[in-house]
Design an enzyme around this catalytic site. Structure first.
Site, PDB file in Angstrom:
ATOM      1  N   ASN A  12      -6.421   1.130  -3.944  1.00  0.00           N
ATOM      2  CA  ASN A  12      -7.419   0.069  -3.759  1.00  0.00           C
ATOM      3  C   ASN A  12      -8.303   0.553  -2.699  1.00  0.00           C
ATOM      4  OD1 ASN A  12      -8.604  -2.673  -2.997  1.00  0.00           O
ATOM      5  ND2 ASN A  12      -6.795  -3.263  -2.161  1.00  0.00           N
ATOM      6  N   TRP A  13      -9.596   0.461  -3.330  1.00  0.00           N
ATOM      7  CA  TRP A  13     -10.660   1.286  -2.544  1.00  0.00           C
ATOM      8  C   TRP A  13     -11.289   0.162  -1.657  1.00  0.00           C
ATOM      9  CZ3 TRP A  13     -13.537   5.100  -6.512  1.00  0.00           C
ATOM     10  CH2 TRP A  13     -12.514   6.081  -7.065  1.00  0.00           C
ATOM     11  N   LYS A  14     -11.079  -1.070  -1.954  1.00  0.00           N
ATOM     12  CA  LYS A  14     -11.705  -2.118  -1.105  1.00  0.00           C
ATOM     13  C   LYS A  14     -13.005  -2.041  -1.105  1.00  0.00           C
ATOM     14  CE  LYS A  14      -7.437  -2.454   1.600  1.00  0.00           C
ATOM     15  NZ  LYS A  14      -6.713  -3.054   2.589  1.00  0.00           N
ATOM     16  N   HIS A  98      -4.826 -10.691  -3.306  1.00  0.00           N
ATOM     17  CA  HIS A  98      -4.743  -9.615  -2.127  1.00  0.00           C
ATOM     18  C   HIS A  98      -4.857 -10.378  -0.719  1.00  0.00           C
ATOM     19  CE1 HIS A  98      -5.446  -6.412   0.826  1.00  0.00           C
ATOM     20  NE2 HIS A  98      -4.942  -5.690   0.105  1.00  0.00           N
ATOM     21  N   GLU A 100      -6.364  -9.866   1.699  1.00  0.00           N
ATOM     22  CA  GLU A 100      -7.817 -10.075   2.395  1.00  0.00           C
ATOM     23  C   GLU A 100      -8.368 -11.245   1.799  1.00  0.00           C
ATOM     24  OE1 GLU A 100      -8.876  -5.942   2.104  1.00  0.00           O
ATOM     25  OE2 GLU A 100      -7.093  -5.463   3.530  1.00  0.00           O
ATOM     26  N   GLU A 170       3.154  -6.824  -0.238  1.00  0.00           N
ATOM     27  CA  GLU A 170       2.330  -6.187   0.933  1.00  0.00           C
ATOM     28  C   GLU A 170       2.404  -7.130   2.125  1.00  0.00           C
ATOM     29  OE1 GLU A 170      -0.785  -3.722  -0.610  1.00  0.00           O
ATOM     30  OE2 GLU A 170      -1.739  -5.633  -0.468  1.00  0.00           O
ATOM     31  N   GLY A 176      -3.356  -1.613   6.949  1.00  0.00           N
ATOM     32  CA  GLY A 176      -4.320  -1.060   7.452  1.00  0.00           C
ATOM     33  C   GLY A 176      -4.137  -0.607   8.885  1.00  0.00           C
ATOM     34  N   SER A 216       0.040   0.539   4.601  1.00  0.00           N
ATOM     35  CA  SER A 216      -0.027   1.879   5.360  1.00  0.00           C
ATOM     36  C   SER A 216       0.866   2.933   4.644  1.00  0.00           C
ATOM     37  CB  SER A 216       0.506   1.850   6.670  1.00  0.00           C
ATOM     38  OG  SER A 216      -0.579   0.897   7.475  1.00  0.00           O
TER      39      SER A 216
END
Ligand code: PGA
Length: 255
Positions: A12-14, A98, A100, A170, A176, A216
């Protein structure tokens, strides 16, 4: 990981990478994957790089995914992207729910349910994220939150549809932060999720549905996580942004 569920690793490159950077990273992953087998690999770049990554991985074992979508087919929805558009860009997967998106962009369980339903009916595989915050874990309600996320996402879906979903557990406190859940904590929640699948559907659905761990994940912790019975892969943020690190993870999963 068990033998009948093929491992699946998604990057997941965000909100990272220009088109040129995305293309270079995808090409490097593609080359590296020529020597690696037995694992499904998905790259999820930002929308702006989907087309470039799609052509960089075309004809290879590497699949393309998006980071979000909207459930309507088309119309006056400024800023949104439909399943048809994602398929047209070459996507096979789409991340939905997700943390976020939930915490910063108002994503709700109802939205996750509608998005994953639209993805499934279009033939896209949703990667549905669930997971508690640190505050929720400390309050002792982590399982209630994961249950709500799961039930909210699958409501109204058939067992056949649920088996096509890839779930990602998650824990928000591990994303992160460098603080991975221990193998034990991750396994425990994955087993709980699988129990929910059996309770809501049946044992075949529970045993046939893949659950990734995310938060992570790095080359030095992925192998331990993957030895656990109910962990079938990983959704990887930071460690997916460099080809050598990501390929090291893939090598350890395949090996
Ligand atoms: P991380 O992110 O690997 O950087 O912790 C995981 C995710 O948010 O999917």
């Amino acid at each position: 990981m068990t033998e009948h569920r093929r491992p699946i690793i998604a990057g997941n490159w965000k909100m990272h990478k220009t088109v040129a950077e995305a293309k270079a990273l995808a090409e490097a992953v593609r080359r590296g994957m020529e020597a690696i087998g037995g694992v499904d690999v998905v790259l999820c770049p930002p929308f702006t790089s989907l087309a470039a990554v799609s052509s960089a991985i075309s004809g290879s074992k590497v699949a393309l995914g998006a980071q979000d979508m909207y459930w309507e087919a088309e119309g006056a929805f400024t800023g949104e992207v439909s399943t048809g558009m994602l398929m047209d860009a070459g996507c096979k997967y789409v991340i939905v729910g997700h943390s976020e998106r939930r915490s910063s962009f108002g994503e709700t369980n109802e939205g996750v349910r509608r998005k994953s339903a639209a993805a499934l009916s279009a033939g896209l595989c949703p990667i549905v994220c669930v997971g508690e915050t640190l505050e929720e874990r400390e309050k002792g309600i982590a399982h209630d939150v994961v249950r709500e996320h799961f039930v909210g996402a699958v409501e109204g879906k058939s067992a056949e549809d649920v088996r096509k979903i890839v779930f990602a557990y998650e824990p928000v406190w591990a994303i992160g932060t460098g603080k991975t859940a221990t193998d034990e904590q991750a396994q425990e929640m994955h087993a709980f999720l699988r129990g929910l699948m059996e309770e809501s559907y049946d044992l075949d659905t529970a045993l046939g549905t893949r659950i990734q761990y995310g938060g992570s994940v790095k080359p030095d912790n992925v192998a331990g996580l993957m030895t656990r019975e109910d962990i079938d892969g990983a959704l990887i943020g930071g460690a997916s942004l460099k080809a050598d690190v990501f390929l090291e993870i893939l090598t350890r999963v395949a090996g």
